[in-house]
Structures are given as structure tokens and as C-alpha cells.
Design an enzyme around this catalytic site. Structure first.
Site, PDB file in Angstrom:
ATOM      1  N   CYS A  62     -16.705  49.527 -21.349  1.00 49.42           N
ATOM      2  CA  CYS A  62     -15.458  50.188 -21.738  1.00 49.42           C
ATOM      3  C   CYS A  62     -14.349  49.163 -21.903  1.00 49.42           C
ATOM      4  CB  CYS A  62     -15.056  51.175 -20.655  1.00 49.42           C
ATOM      5  SG  CYS A  62     -16.382  52.302 -20.225  1.00 49.42           S
ATOM      6  N   ARG A 102     -16.252  45.327 -27.893  1.00 48.12           N
ATOM      7  CA  ARG A 102     -17.028  45.656 -26.689  1.00 48.12           C
ATOM      8  C   ARG A 102     -17.951  46.850 -26.924  1.00 48.12           C
ATOM      9  NH1 ARG A 102     -14.540  43.459 -22.111  1.00 48.12           N
ATOM     10  NH2 ARG A 102     -15.114  45.165 -20.739  1.00 48.12           N
ATOM     11  N   TRP A 132     -17.712  53.360 -23.342  1.00 47.43           N
ATOM     12  CA  TRP A 132     -19.112  53.166 -23.733  1.00 47.43           C
ATOM     13  C   TRP A 132     -19.924  53.875 -22.663  1.00 47.43           C
ATOM     14  CZ3 TRP A 132     -23.816  50.578 -22.609  1.00 47.43           C
ATOM     15  CH2 TRP A 132     -24.668  50.459 -23.712  1.00 47.43           C
ATOM     16  N   ASN A 190     -13.352  51.158 -15.949  1.00 46.52           N
ATOM     17  CA  ASN A 190     -14.454  50.418 -16.555  1.00 46.52           C
ATOM     18  C   ASN A 190     -15.358  49.982 -15.407  1.00 46.52           C
ATOM     19  OD1 ASN A 190     -16.133  48.679 -17.962  1.00 46.52           O
ATOM     20  ND2 ASN A 190     -14.625  47.030 -18.038  1.00 46.52           N
ATOM     21  N   GLY A 191     -16.660  50.242 -15.524  1.00 49.19           N
ATOM     22  CA  GLY A 191     -17.586  49.855 -14.459  1.00 49.19           C
ATOM     23  C   GLY A 191     -18.478  51.027 -14.093  1.00 49.19           C
ATOM     24  N   GLU A 242     -41.524  35.973 -27.973  1.00 46.04           N
ATOM     25  CA  GLU A 242     -40.103  36.270 -28.135  1.00 46.04           C
ATOM     26  C   GLU A 242     -39.348  35.031 -28.639  1.00 46.04           C
ATOM     27  OE1 GLU A 242     -38.445  38.774 -28.498  1.00 46.04           O
ATOM     28  OE2 GLU A 242     -36.377  38.254 -28.047  1.00 46.04           O
ATOM     29  N   LYS A 267     -37.236  34.950 -32.091  1.00 44.45           N
ATOM     30  CA  LYS A 267     -35.807  34.572 -32.128  1.00 44.45           C
ATOM     31  C   LYS A 267     -35.593  33.456 -33.139  1.00 44.45           C
ATOM     32  CE  LYS A 267     -34.278  37.240 -30.733  1.00 44.45           C
ATOM     33  NZ  LYS A 267     -34.729  38.390 -30.020  1.00 44.45           N
ATOM     34  N   GLU A 287     -35.984  34.699 -36.804  1.00 43.51           N
ATOM     35  CA  GLU A 287     -34.992  35.649 -37.333  1.00 43.51           C
ATOM     36  C   GLU A 287     -33.615  35.034 -37.509  1.00 43.51           C
ATOM     37  OE1 GLU A 287     -34.051  39.267 -35.119  1.00 43.51           O
ATOM     38  OE2 GLU A 287     -34.565  38.254 -33.265  1.00 43.51           O
ATOM     39  N   HIS A 292     -58.929  26.966 -31.539  1.00 45.06           N
ATOM     40  CA  HIS A 292     -59.828  27.840 -32.310  1.00 45.06           C
ATOM     41  C   HIS A 292     -59.271  28.097 -33.709  1.00 45.06           C
ATOM     42  CE1 HIS A 292     -62.363  28.484 -28.850  1.00 45.06           C
ATOM     43  NE2 HIS A 292     -61.243  28.598 -28.141  1.00 45.06           N
ATOM     44  N   LYS A 333     -29.362  46.008 -37.175  1.00 49.42           N
ATOM     45  CA  LYS A 333     -29.374  46.086 -35.712  1.00 49.42           C
ATOM     46  C   LYS A 333     -30.255  47.228 -35.223  1.00 49.42           C
ATOM     47  CE  LYS A 333     -28.337  45.000 -31.534  1.00 49.42           C
ATOM     48  NZ  LYS A 333     -29.229  43.953 -31.007  1.00 49.42           N
TER      49      LYS A 333
HETATM   50  C1  F6R Z   1     -35.091  41.226 -32.585  1.00 50.58           C
HETATM   51  C2  F6R Z   1     -34.695  42.617 -32.496  1.00 50.58           C
HETATM   52  C3  F6R Z   1     -35.637  43.656 -32.979  1.00 50.58           C
HETATM   53  C4  F6R Z   1     -35.561  44.912 -32.085  1.00 50.58           C
HETATM   54  C5  F6R Z   1     -36.417  46.036 -32.679  1.00 50.58           C
HETATM   55  C6  F6R Z   1     -36.397  47.252 -31.776  1.00 50.58           C
HETATM   56  O1  F6R Z   1     -34.108  40.373 -32.088  1.00 50.58           O
HETATM   57  O2  F6R Z   1     -33.622  42.925 -32.062  1.00 50.58           O
HETATM   58  O3  F6R Z   1     -36.944  43.181 -33.040  1.00 50.58           O
HETATM   59  O4  F6R Z   1     -36.001  44.562 -30.809  1.00 50.58           O
HETATM   60  O5  F6R Z   1     -35.932  46.391 -33.935  1.00 50.58           O
HETATM   61  O6  F6R Z   1     -35.109  47.738 -31.603  1.00 50.58           O
HETATM   62  P1  F6R Z   1     -34.745  48.704 -30.393  1.00 50.58           P
HETATM   63  O7  F6R Z   1     -34.895  47.889 -29.137  1.00 50.58           O
HETATM   64  O8  F6R Z   1     -33.334  49.102 -30.653  1.00 50.58           O
HETATM   65  O9  F6R Z   1     -35.714  49.836 -30.438  1.00 50.58           O
END
Ligand code: F6R
Length: 607
Positions: free
Chosen positions: A2, A27, A74, A100-101, A482, A486, A489, A505, A602
Site C-alpha cells: 500500500c 507500488r 494493495w 500499510n503492512g 530459472e 532469466k 528473457e 550425453h 507480465k
Molecule cells: C518469467 C516469468 C514467467 C511467469 C509465467 C507465469 O520471468 O515471469 O515465466 O512466471 O508467465 O506467470 P504467473 O506466475 O503469473 O502465473
């Protein structure tokens, strides 16, 4: 997370409150509200939705009041709605507050207040605070400030609070513990907010409040006390960033800001999860799993969240007395997973809105499976469908590349696994050491963040490379996956993850002079094996970055990063932070748009 703003001075408060809230939009929020006060009373206006909606509601209302508080919410307790948005007021409409918290013990306090006859309008943890103040002020006849000091001693958890009242319309009271709050003043008055950007248009002299401090704000003065009422020194600083940079906390991207938020995100996620040496998860207990005869467990998700599932399954498979597997949601929904009433499906998602994960969840429900969500966004699609939801408390993640959502998923899934082992009677989990070390994780992450400069140098190895190889065994493998995701992407360097033992292999055919191999070797049982695999790549000209434990004999390697000593399970959390930074710095030296990589969204709400 928040956002709070507050102003008292010679000018109308509303313009400050609104501009401040808009500076705190980064935020993340789902509702917004303000309370303005003068001797004629409290005026509160709040709504679910964007600040623009609040602005439209206020457009035709004259608002000359020179004292007020504002809030963007939030959601954490209670879905986003008008009723749950802040400010919250007492029944007499004489006290109003924003928070907030998270108040951990709100249910116990609520019970006591209900017994005293208080009525609750919202589902929030916050509302108890306004009733506590009402009780102490009107029934115990304390002053408002005394009431606040008494209340903060009752509250467990984190809070930044701002309070106004018709009883004292020329004062704002504030208090802080583990949630941010900064104070400022200019010629016209005194102000405070959750973060400096909200103040910077008015002043660059900022006083960051410390944990355990309470404030009496008046138009022309500001006094700080500790929670026992002892006066404290004022420590002002000149804020060094411009407004724009400050919204990212001084970082040049949300990704880096969110990487650095991981200690607090992990701390928030674990808050209230332990009772002595046991994991406390009433959400899972309610599913009555022992009586359901659980025979198999699926962990299902997409992308980064899927890697968290691979981690959870690798962690639990040696202990589980039933079949456990991780599946990408897009495969699960079209495959033929065995699903019945003896199946538990855990769906992991930052957004809670990912189309494939929701479809997989619906399928599991149709077939009668027990379903649980591990989700970051409150009230999102998965939380409405699943039989139970566990929240990661990472706060809003704005960068497209997921960082703090992943590490909080790892810790929450670890807690879930401990809980399942306990409920389903799977026997020993070494849980006592693990629970102790989970609580040390925020500090351990702080430690690895200190490698930042070194990582920035190592990213040079990747500047002109088209590809990179991440390797690991056992619990190091999801970290390798992972790390590779990262890197590709955000920096567009092609990267793949391999089980270290699989290298010879096939993939080793790709290794040539200056190939970059990033090796995770943190699991004592297999670390030496991974190190042998590294030797094989070095023999073919590879440049290796090795991430390993304190004990591993590895000084002969060119680049060795050692993780703080913790339970083996938790190296995946500290280790991945290094890989996130490596991806960030590689993208940064290549000039990529780090927060918004090409072709990515996102939240993937389409198939
Ligand atoms: C990579 C990334 C994506 C999400 C995927 C699932 O950095 O962010 O691979 O992890 O699209 O998204 P959520 O977690 O929102 O279901």
C-alpha cells in the site's frame, strides 16, 4: 504494497495527498481513498479501482480542509472492494486511519473487540486498529496519542499508520514498524508518505522514520517519540535522487529494485508461518487431507512458477509416501493426468491469472481433486477457484521478469512441503534445522546481494556470447532452469539448463573456446560430481562461473561464488539471486529494455 500520504498545513491537503498517491502508483494498488478533516467533521471518499476514479468522485466536492490522509491499497486481507479500501473509520465517524503492512494477530484482537460490541464493516486486518483507538479514547479516556501508543503495543506484524480525528483536527498521528514511512516539511506544512517520491515535489529534505517510532504532526511542528513515549532525535537527510528514479527506489529498473526487495519479501511471506518448530498453515489444515487418503500430488504452473514446482517436487520426492510430480500447466491441461478425489493439485502463480494455470485448475476441480493455490495477487482468478490459497507476500511485481515472486514461492512451497509431511505422516523432514534456517534467509539474501559488483564484472563474459549453459544436479537443477530463463528473457542470450550428468550425453558437443558455463554445485551429495562435469567443459575451453558452498574445495576455478551456510534446501533461494543479477547485468551492458523484454507480457491471460 500500500501507499500512504498525509498532510497538515496552511494549504488545502487534497492536492498534496493526490499527487503523492500518484507518485506511489509504482507500488501497485487496487483501490484508493482519502479522509479530510476539519472542525466540522471527517470527510472520507474511497473506491475500488484507479486513482482517476477517486479523482472523478472528488471533482465536484469542495475540499478546503487543510489536514488529511490518503491511501492506495494493495489487497492482502479481503478482496479489493470499496468497503475494504482505506481509510477506515470508527462507528462515530470521528477517527480515521490508513495502514500499510499486515497485522498478524488481528483475528484475536477482532474477537475481543466483537465481544465489546464493535461492529466491523470490512474484512481487513486494518479495521481493528481504528476500533482499538476508539476503545482506548472513549472508554479508557486516554488521549489520542496515548491510545495510539497503547494500540501499537498490542499489534503484532508490520505497520505504518496515519490517523486523523475530529477530536483533534489540527494533528496527524503516525507510527511505524517494519513498513516504510518518511516525513517531510516545507513552508506551508508537514507531510508524510510511504516513500520519498511522494514528497519530492515539495521538499528534498526527508526524515525516514525508524521502526518503533511514533509521530505527532502539526502544521508547524513535528515531534518524534518511541513507542513508550520517549522523545527521539530527528535525523534528516537530503534525498539524492530525482522523482523518477526514486519511484524505483533509486534503482534504474524495477527488476533490480525487486531483486533487492527479496529479503523483505521473503520475511513477509514467512511472517506468522511458524509456531515453535512447526509450520502454521490453517488454510491447508482445513482441507482435511489425512482423511482424504491422498495418493498423488501434482505441482502445476507456467514459466518461472513452474521452476518453483520442479524445486518443490525435487525437495519432497525423497520423503513423500505417494507419487509427486511437477507439470507445466499447458501440458497438464491437455495431457491425461490421473486425477481423482485422492489427488492434491497445487497451482503456483504470481498473478493468479495465467490462462493455462487456471484451465489446469478447472480440470482438476472437474475431476474431483483437492486444489490449492500458491499465489501473490489477492483475489485473483486462482484464489477464487482453489479450495485453499496460500499467499506469497512479495508485494506487486512490476518487472516482467519474475524475481521476488520466485524466491517467495520457493520458501512458501518449502513450508507447504513441511506441512504436508507432517499432516500426511511422512516422517522426518529435518524440519527443525530447516525452519530455523528459513528464518535466517532474509539475512542470507542480504549477504549474496553483496556480490553485485562481482556479478556485474562477470556479466562481461556474456557480452558477446550468443549462448550460455547452466548446469546443476538435484535441487540445483531448478535453479539452473530459472537462471537460464532469466538470462534469455532479459538479455536475449540463448541459454539452456542441463542436469550436469547429462552434459556428456550430447550438449557437451556445443562447448568450445570461451563458451560460458554457469554451474550450481550446492548439494553436498552431488556437488563433487558436478565439479567433475565442470572440469570436462574447461578441458574444452569453457569459462566457468561456479556457485557453491563454503566448504567445497574449488579454489582452482576462475570464478567461484560461495553461498552463506544454510540448510541444503535453501541454496536454491540464495543461489538464484546471483543468477537474477547475472541476467540483469548482461541485459544492462547489452542495452536491453530490462523491465519490458520484447514479446513478453507480465500476465499471460491467453493460451
Ligand atoms: C518469467 C516469468 C514467467 C511467469 C509465467 C507465469 O520471468 O515471469 O515465466 O512466471 O508467465 O506467470 P504467473 O506466475 O503469473 O502465473
Amino acid at each position: 504494497m500500500c501507499g500512504i500520504t498525509a498532510y497538515i498545513g496552511a494549504e488545502p491537503a487534497l492536492p498534496f495527498l493526490m499527487q503523492g498517491l500518484s507518485k506511489l502508483e509504482y507500488r501497485g494498488y487496487d483501490s484508493a481513498g482519502v479522509t479530510l478533516v476539519d472542525s466540522s467533521g471527517l470527510f472520507t471518499c474511497k473506491t475500488k479501482g484507479r486513482l482517476k476514479q477517486l479523482e472523478d468522485m472528488l471533482e465536484t466536492v469542495p475540499c478546503p480542509q487543510k489536514c488529511g490522509i490518503g491511501h492506495t491499497r494493495w489487497a492482502t486481507h479481503g478482496v479489493p472492494s470499496q468497503m475494504n479500501s482505506h481509510p477506515h473509520t470508527n462507528e462515530k465517524n470521528t477517527i480515521s486511519l490508513v495502514h500499510n503492512g499486515i497485522i498478524e494477530n488481528y483475528l484475536a484482537l477482532k474477537e475481543e473487540l466483537l465481544k465489546k460490541g464493535y461492529k466491523f464493516k470490512s474484512e481487513t486486518d486494518t479495521e481493528i486498529v481504528v476500533h482499538l483507538l476508539d476503545d482506548y479514547y472513549y472508554h479508557e479516556h486516554l488521549s489520542l496519542f496515548e491510545a495510539l501508543l497503547k494500540a501499537v503495543h498490542q499489534l503484532q506484524g508490520s505497520f505504518a499508520l496515519c490517523i486523523v480525528s475530529t477530536e483533534e483536527p489540527d494533528v496527524i498521528y503516525a507510527a511505524k514498524k517494519e513498513s516504510p514511512m518518511v516525513l517531510g516539511r516545507d513552508k506551508s506544512g508537514t507531510m508524510c508518505a510511504s516513500d520519498a517520491p511522494a514528497l519530492l515535489a515539495y521538499t528534498s529534505e526527508i526524515l525516514p522514520l525508524k521502526d518503533g517510532q511514533a509521530v505527532i504532526m502539526k502544521a508547524d511542528s513535528l515531534q518524534i517519540f518511541d513507542f513508550d513515549g520517549v522523545p527521539q532525535e530527528e535525523e534528516w537527510i537530503v534525498f539524492p535522487y530525482d522523482v523518477h528514479a526514486a519511484q524505483k527506489g533509486g534503482y534504474d529498473s524495477f527488476m533490480m529494485k525487486e531483486i533487492h526487495e527479496q529479503p523483505s519479501a521473503v520475511r513477509e511471506t514467512l511472517r506468522g508461518r511458524f509456531r515453535g518448530e512447526m509450520v502454521y498453515m490453517p488454510e491447508i489444515e482445513k482441507l482435511n487431507l489425512p482423511a482424504r487418503g491422498i495418493q498423488r500430488i501434482y505441482y502445476v504452473a507456467c514459466g518461472t512458477a513452474y521452476h518453483a514446482c520442479v524445486y518443490a517436487v525435487t525437495q519432497i520426492s525423497a520423503r513423500a509416501r505417494c507419487a509427486v510430480s511437477a507439470m507445466p500447466a499447458s501440458e497438464f491441461r491437455y495431457g491425461s493426468p490421473y486425477l481423482d478425489e485422492h489427488t492434491l493439485c497445487v497451482f503456483v502463480s504470481q498473478s493468479g491469472e495465467t490462462a493455462d494455470t487456471i484451465a489446469a485448475l478447472k480440470l482438476a476441480k472437474e475431476k474431483g481433486a483437492v486444489t490449492a493455490g500458491v499465489v501473490n495477487v489477492l483475489g485473483s482468478g486462482i484464489t477464487r477457484l482453489a479450495d485453499a490459497t496460500l499467499y506469497t507476500c512479495a508485494g506487486p511485481e512490476i518487472s516482467v521478469a519474475s524475481t521476488k515472486a520466485y524466491t517467495t514461492q520457493l520458501v512458501l512451497l518449502t513450508c507447504l512441503n513441511i506441512k504436508l509431511a507432517d499432516l500426511l505422516d511422512w516422517g522426518v523432514f529435518d524440519q527443525y534445522q530447516l525452519i530455523e534456517d528459513l528464518q535466517k534467509l532474509p539475512e542470507a539474501i542480504e549477504e549474496v546481494l553483496k556480490y553485485e559488483k562481482k556479478i556485474a564484472e562477470l556479466a562481461e563474459l556474456l557480452r558477446y556470447r550468443q549462448d550460455a549453459y547452466f548446469i546443476g544436479r538435484q535441487l540445483d537443477y531448478p535453479t539452473a532452469m530459472e537462471g537460464a530463463l532469466k538470462l534469455k528473457e532479459v538479455s536475449y542470450v540463448h541459454a539452456d539448463a542441463y542436469y550436469a550428468g547429462e552434459l556428456k550425453h550430447g550438449p557437451i558437443a556445443l562447448i568450445e573456446k570461451d563458451s560460458v558455463v554457469i554451474a550450481m554445485a550446492t548439494q553436498p551429495k552431488v556437488a563433487a560430481k558436478t565439479v567433475s562435469n565442470i572440469e570436462e567443459t574447461i578441458a574444452r575451453g569453457a569459462r566457468v562461473i561456479l556457485i557453491t558452498t563454503q566448504q567445497m574445495k574449488a579454489d582452482r576455478f576462475e570464478h567461484v561464488l560461495r553461498l552463506p551456510e544454510l540448510s541444503d534446501e535453501l541454496s536454491a533461494v540464495t543461489g538464484v539471486v546471483l543468477l537474477q543479477m547475472l541476467a540483469y547485468y548482461t541485459a544492462s551492458i547489452k542495452g536491453c529494455d530490462i523491465d519490458k523484454p520484447r514479446n513478453l507480457a507480465k500476465s499471460v491471460t491467453v493460451e
